[in-house]
Design a protein around this motif. Structure first.
Motif, PDB file in Angstrom:
ATOM      1  N   GLY A 174      -0.565  -0.729  -6.779  1.00  0.00           N
ATOM      2  CA  GLY A 174       0.709   0.480  -6.090  1.00  0.00           C
ATOM      3  C   GLY A 174       0.006   1.765  -7.091  1.00  0.00           C
ATOM      4  O   GLY A 174      -0.228   2.110  -8.269  1.00  0.00           O
ATOM      5  N   ASN A 175       1.607   3.000  -6.543  1.00  0.00           N
ATOM      6  CA  ASN A 175       1.530   3.593  -7.270  1.00  0.00           C
ATOM      7  C   ASN A 175       1.181   4.296  -8.494  1.00  0.00           C
ATOM      8  O   ASN A 175       2.380   3.649  -9.217  1.00  0.00           O
ATOM      9  CB  ASN A 175       2.523   4.459  -6.366  1.00  0.00           C
ATOM     10  CG  ASN A 175       2.669   5.901  -6.831  1.00  0.00           C
ATOM     11  OD1 ASN A 175       2.193   6.669  -6.997  1.00  0.00           O
ATOM     12  ND2 ASN A 175       4.069   6.451  -5.533  1.00  0.00           N
ATOM     13  N   THR A 176       0.610   5.155  -8.963  1.00  0.00           N
ATOM     14  CA  THR A 176       0.575   5.208 -10.645  1.00  0.00           C
ATOM     15  C   THR A 176       1.041   6.477 -11.096  1.00  0.00           C
ATOM     16  O   THR A 176       1.331   7.067 -12.063  1.00  0.00           O
ATOM     17  CB  THR A 176      -0.967   4.820 -10.918  1.00  0.00           C
ATOM     18  OG1 THR A 176      -1.524   5.859 -10.224  1.00  0.00           O
ATOM     19  CG2 THR A 176      -1.572   3.826 -11.095  1.00  0.00           C
ATOM     20  N   PRO A 220       3.287   4.390  -1.152  1.00  0.00           N
ATOM     21  CA  PRO A 220       3.098   4.780  -2.604  1.00  0.00           C
ATOM     22  C   PRO A 220       5.067   4.708  -2.615  1.00  0.00           C
ATOM     23  O   PRO A 220       5.503   4.570  -4.170  1.00  0.00           O
ATOM     24  CB  PRO A 220       2.791   5.972  -2.923  1.00  0.00           C
ATOM     25  CG  PRO A 220       2.324   6.365  -1.192  1.00  0.00           C
ATOM     26  CD  PRO A 220       2.892   5.155   0.192  1.00  0.00           C
ATOM     27  N   TYR A 221       6.024   4.712  -1.483  1.00  0.00           N
ATOM     28  CA  TYR A 221       7.336   4.533  -2.076  1.00  0.00           C
ATOM     29  C   TYR A 221       7.836   3.486  -1.757  1.00  0.00           C
ATOM     30  O   TYR A 221       8.889   3.865  -1.632  1.00  0.00           O
ATOM     31  CB  TYR A 221       7.304   5.648  -1.370  1.00  0.00           C
ATOM     32  CG  TYR A 221       7.404   5.500   0.045  1.00  0.00           C
ATOM     33  CD1 TYR A 221       7.771   4.704   1.026  1.00  0.00           C
ATOM     34  CD2 TYR A 221       6.221   6.438   1.743  1.00  0.00           C
ATOM     35  CE1 TYR A 221       7.088   4.552   2.526  1.00  0.00           C
ATOM     36  CE2 TYR A 221       5.819   6.436   1.940  1.00  0.00           C
ATOM     37  CZ  TYR A 221       6.314   5.669   3.064  1.00  0.00           C
ATOM     38  OH  TYR A 221       6.087   4.762   4.165  1.00  0.00           O
ATOM     39  N   HIS A 257       9.167  -0.530  -3.186  1.00  0.00           N
ATOM     40  CA  HIS A 257       8.954  -1.793  -3.408  1.00  0.00           C
ATOM     41  C   HIS A 257       8.729  -2.864  -3.044  1.00  0.00           C
ATOM     42  O   HIS A 257      10.130  -2.887  -2.570  1.00  0.00           O
ATOM     43  CB  HIS A 257       9.523  -1.879  -5.006  1.00  0.00           C
ATOM     44  CG  HIS A 257       9.555  -0.101  -5.102  1.00  0.00           C
ATOM     45  ND1 HIS A 257       8.896  -0.382  -6.915  1.00  0.00           N
ATOM     46  CD2 HIS A 257      10.074   1.065  -5.661  1.00  0.00           C
ATOM     47  CE1 HIS A 257       8.987   0.932  -7.677  1.00  0.00           C
ATOM     48  NE2 HIS A 257       9.300   2.031  -6.675  1.00  0.00           N
ATOM     49  N   LYS A 269       0.910  -0.959   0.406  1.00  0.00           N
ATOM     50  CA  LYS A 269      -0.147   0.136  -0.436  1.00  0.00           C
ATOM     51  C   LYS A 269       1.144   1.375   0.053  1.00  0.00           C
ATOM     52  O   LYS A 269       0.845   2.601  -0.357  1.00  0.00           O
ATOM     53  CB  LYS A 269      -0.727  -0.155   1.250  1.00  0.00           C
ATOM     54  CG  LYS A 269      -2.453  -0.903   1.041  1.00  0.00           C
ATOM     55  CD  LYS A 269      -2.605  -0.186   2.225  1.00  0.00           C
ATOM     56  CE  LYS A 269      -4.088  -1.731   2.107  1.00  0.00           C
ATOM     57  NZ  LYS A 269      -4.639  -1.864   3.139  1.00  0.00           N
ATOM     58  N   ALA A 273      -7.289   2.185  -9.873  1.00  0.00           N
ATOM     59  CA  ALA A 273      -5.777   3.532 -10.018  1.00  0.00           C
ATOM     60  C   ALA A 273      -5.884   4.083 -11.677  1.00  0.00           C
ATOM     61  O   ALA A 273      -6.450   3.536 -12.074  1.00  0.00           O
ATOM     62  CB  ALA A 273      -4.764   2.686  -8.929  1.00  0.00           C
ATOM     63  N   ASN A 283       0.280  -3.127 -11.457  1.00  0.00           N
ATOM     64  CA  ASN A 283      -0.543  -3.190 -11.060  1.00  0.00           C
ATOM     65  C   ASN A 283      -2.286  -4.482 -11.629  1.00  0.00           C
ATOM     66  O   ASN A 283      -2.702  -4.391 -11.163  1.00  0.00           O
ATOM     67  CB  ASN A 283      -1.418  -1.827 -11.721  1.00  0.00           C
ATOM     68  CG  ASN A 283      -0.601  -1.189  -9.814  1.00  0.00           C
ATOM     69  OD1 ASN A 283      -0.502  -1.419  -9.333  1.00  0.00           O
ATOM     70  ND2 ASN A 283      -0.421   0.633 -10.642  1.00  0.00           N
ATOM     71  N   SER A 286       4.483   1.862  -9.510  1.00  0.00           N
ATOM     72  CA  SER A 286       4.485   0.366  -9.504  1.00  0.00           C
ATOM     73  C   SER A 286       3.771   0.274 -11.263  1.00  0.00           C
ATOM     74  O   SER A 286       3.112   1.605 -11.734  1.00  0.00           O
ATOM     75  CB  SER A 286       2.794  -0.011  -8.527  1.00  0.00           C
ATOM     76  OG  SER A 286       2.964   0.007  -8.176  1.00  0.00           O
ATOM     77  N   ASN A 311       6.535   9.593 -12.114  1.00  0.00           N
ATOM     78  CA  ASN A 311       7.627   9.985 -11.630  1.00  0.00           C
ATOM     79  C   ASN A 311       8.692  11.354 -12.653  1.00  0.00           C
ATOM     80  O   ASN A 311       9.733  11.732 -12.033  1.00  0.00           O
ATOM     81  CB  ASN A 311       9.148   9.230 -10.935  1.00  0.00           C
ATOM     82  CG  ASN A 311       9.414   8.019 -12.147  1.00  0.00           C
ATOM     83  OD1 ASN A 311       9.233   8.367 -13.228  1.00  0.00           O
ATOM     84  ND2 ASN A 311       9.905   6.876 -11.537  1.00  0.00           N
TER      85      ASN A 311
END
Lengths: 371, 371
Positions: free
Chosen positions: B292-294, A319-320, A322, A317, B194, B281, B276, B297
């Protein structure tokens, strides 16, 4: 390119994951009888009888390994049939603490004062000469804190000797260091060399718990000193692939501890933290391809998952973070995976690492000491 | 979790690479007779006789796919035995342009005006009603620009009908669009959704050449409009996994073009460009794990390597490029791999992409038009 890997654990697994996008294929030669790699072509030859060695070698163009404690006769035999990178010369030096220390000294790389002892009496003499406390380590086969003993007094020699239970030990003076660092370099068949930034490593019970890269508070001079040491080693050994050098930071500069002729736990941060990971660069190196960018893209921390997998869903969960799991069953002291955490600042990184640690029952007490 | 993938090409390959660190294993069911995935457990059932289907299904916990043009009877049969994600409902709608357009309309998602025609005469009537130029596309089985024809005049109907050579076609008005965009969303078995940022896609000859993500010059409102459209679709279909929606940007807002119930070429940027990736995902979604974070970056461009592999070593030398090859032989029009390029600004990104393009003989003329 068809790559053969001696060993079928997490390092081989991460090599293969990095190599597939370069159109490499992988065969693993496992002598443990319990390969954890989980995919690729796995040849199990339990006990290392050699029964499947020819089949393995016939399948591959080049051979590498994830573990340097290999019988030298085996690696020399392989070398006659296929290119072995890094070569048996690197294995011979890196698997033997006495040869390793001698090479450090020969190349002018500072290391702890040491003696080699082949009996309890010699161990006592060495301890007396160097001045206790000293640490004694089996000359070969020791890793992850195994085969070691601390002598607080010369009188501890007898017990230390029998607990290590080996033909020969290396006896070292204690180093008064502020922290442990490591540098990882890659060297290609073409001679090209690339260096990763120094990582700061934190051990407990002889097992790496977490690494921060780039190590905070590293001056350009310190990084250059580390690069100069590993460059001397990698060129002297005519080493091809990744080489890792563990160092102590002291008021007098860097002191070399030991090296490993392979991808290393303290370089796992590079999967997310650098454009080209240590795994990708190891493969590029042994394939004679140009080496990839080793610069860190952000402050990064790699936390080992040891003994218990912890709360996987809670980590997913974040976000930062892996998550990398190795496909292994839980067991005391076993490395089961790692979590990579990234942040824009070291301050934020520490907060994030502490948060991840709350979901890892195996080691929060060590990680929560991060500052 | 043991994941079964229908298909054994590059999408399955990238799914497996993303899934190994989550301790998933992969079996591939290939009916082409020429799987390119290169690793994992591959069951080849050339022509899709079904001979190996039971064996495949017995090996896996859950089934997904890399290609939606699957026989519905097959997917419905599978669904009775194992969870299939996304379900056959998603496949049924996404593989049929008429059903897809009807769903867009039902959910209030703007789309081109269209008719369905089942003969050359009906095609001519539809073209007359909509006003030429129109585009005619086979209702099913069309992808990568195949099975399509443009009618500049009603008189072109006969020829268009025979060139498409299909039972039914969908006839669409031309859309006056400024650019093509796509949005990718993931929806888990738990209902969690997401969204990735919109990507800008550039096609030539019906094949995607490059995608930039996040698409430059996207307002919060535009991103929200796209999210709202795909959210309506993904929830209505009770879709589990990745869903991709291709859109046209017009002065009147976004117009839906088509969708795909799977990981998509326009989402490959997310391997390096998001914490992610779409592949990770998709797997998290079908496993019921937290998504995960979409977030992107950095400004990222994904360039397809088509027909020829180009100068691999030159690309590997670039510190800002990531090379992904798919293990496929060179062939006209074939997607052989992709290169991900990242930069801190779009201006720098464009320079870098142009530089990479000089090493890709297959498509520099299209890519060099990037601005």
């Amino acid at each position: 390119m068809k790559v053969g890997i001696l060993g079928a654990g997490q390092l081989g697994r991460m090599l293969a994951i990095a190599g597939y996008p370069l159109e490499m294929s992988f065969s693993f030669y496992d002598t443990s009888g319990s390969p954890s790699v989980g995919f690729g072509d796995i040849l199990v030859d339990k006990g290392g009888s050699g029964a499947k060695l020819e089949e393995f070698l016939n399948k591959v163009d080049v051979v590498t390994y994830e573990f340097e404690h290999l019988p030298l006769e085996l690696t020399q035999k392989i070398e006659k049939l296929k290119p072995l990178y890094p070569s048996s010369k690197s294995i011979e030096v890196c698997q033997n603490r006495a040869k390793e220390k001698a090479l450090f000294t020969e190349l002018g790389i500072p290391t702890a004062e040491y003696r080699v002892a082949t009996s309890a009496e010699e161990l006592a003499e060495a301890a007396a000469e160097l001045g206790c406390p000293v640490v004694a380590k089996s000359v070969t086969e020791g890793y992850d804190g195994k085969g070691q003993a601390v002598l607080r007094d010369v009188a501890d020699a007898e017990q230390a000797w029998s607990s290590i239970n080996h033909d020969a030990v290396i006896v070292e003076s204690f180093i008064n260091f502020s922290r442990e660092l490591s540098i990882i370099a890659a060297r290609s068949t073409t001679g090209e060399v690339a260096f990763y930034p120094l990582a700061e490593n934190n051990h407990h019970d002889g097992i790496l718990r977490y690494s921060i890269a780039p190590a905070p508070k590293v001056s350009t001079e310190l990084q250059q000193q580390a690069e100069s040491h590993i460059k001397a080693l990698i060129n002297d050994l005519d080493h091809v692939g990744i080489l890792t050098l563990e160092l102590f930071e002291t008021p007098e500069g860097l002191i070399a501890n030991e090296m490993a002729p392979r991808v290393h736990n303290s370089g796992h941060w590079s999967i997310e933290g650098a454009a080209s990971s240590q795994f990708e660069n190891h493969l590029r190196a042994i394939a004679g391809l140009p080496l990839g960018n080793t610069a860190a893209n952000k402050p990064t921390c790699m936390i080992n998952i040891i003994a218990e997998k912890g709360d996987k869903e809670a980590i997913l969960k974040l976000p930062y973070a892996h998550l990398h799991l190795y496909g292994k069953e839980e067991r005391t002291g076993r490395k089961l995976g790692h979590v990579t955490v990234q942040a824009d600042s070291y301050e934020e990184l520490v907060w994030r690492v502490k948060n991840v640690a709350t979901f890892l029952p195996g080691s929060p007490e060590f990680i929560s000491s991060i500052s």
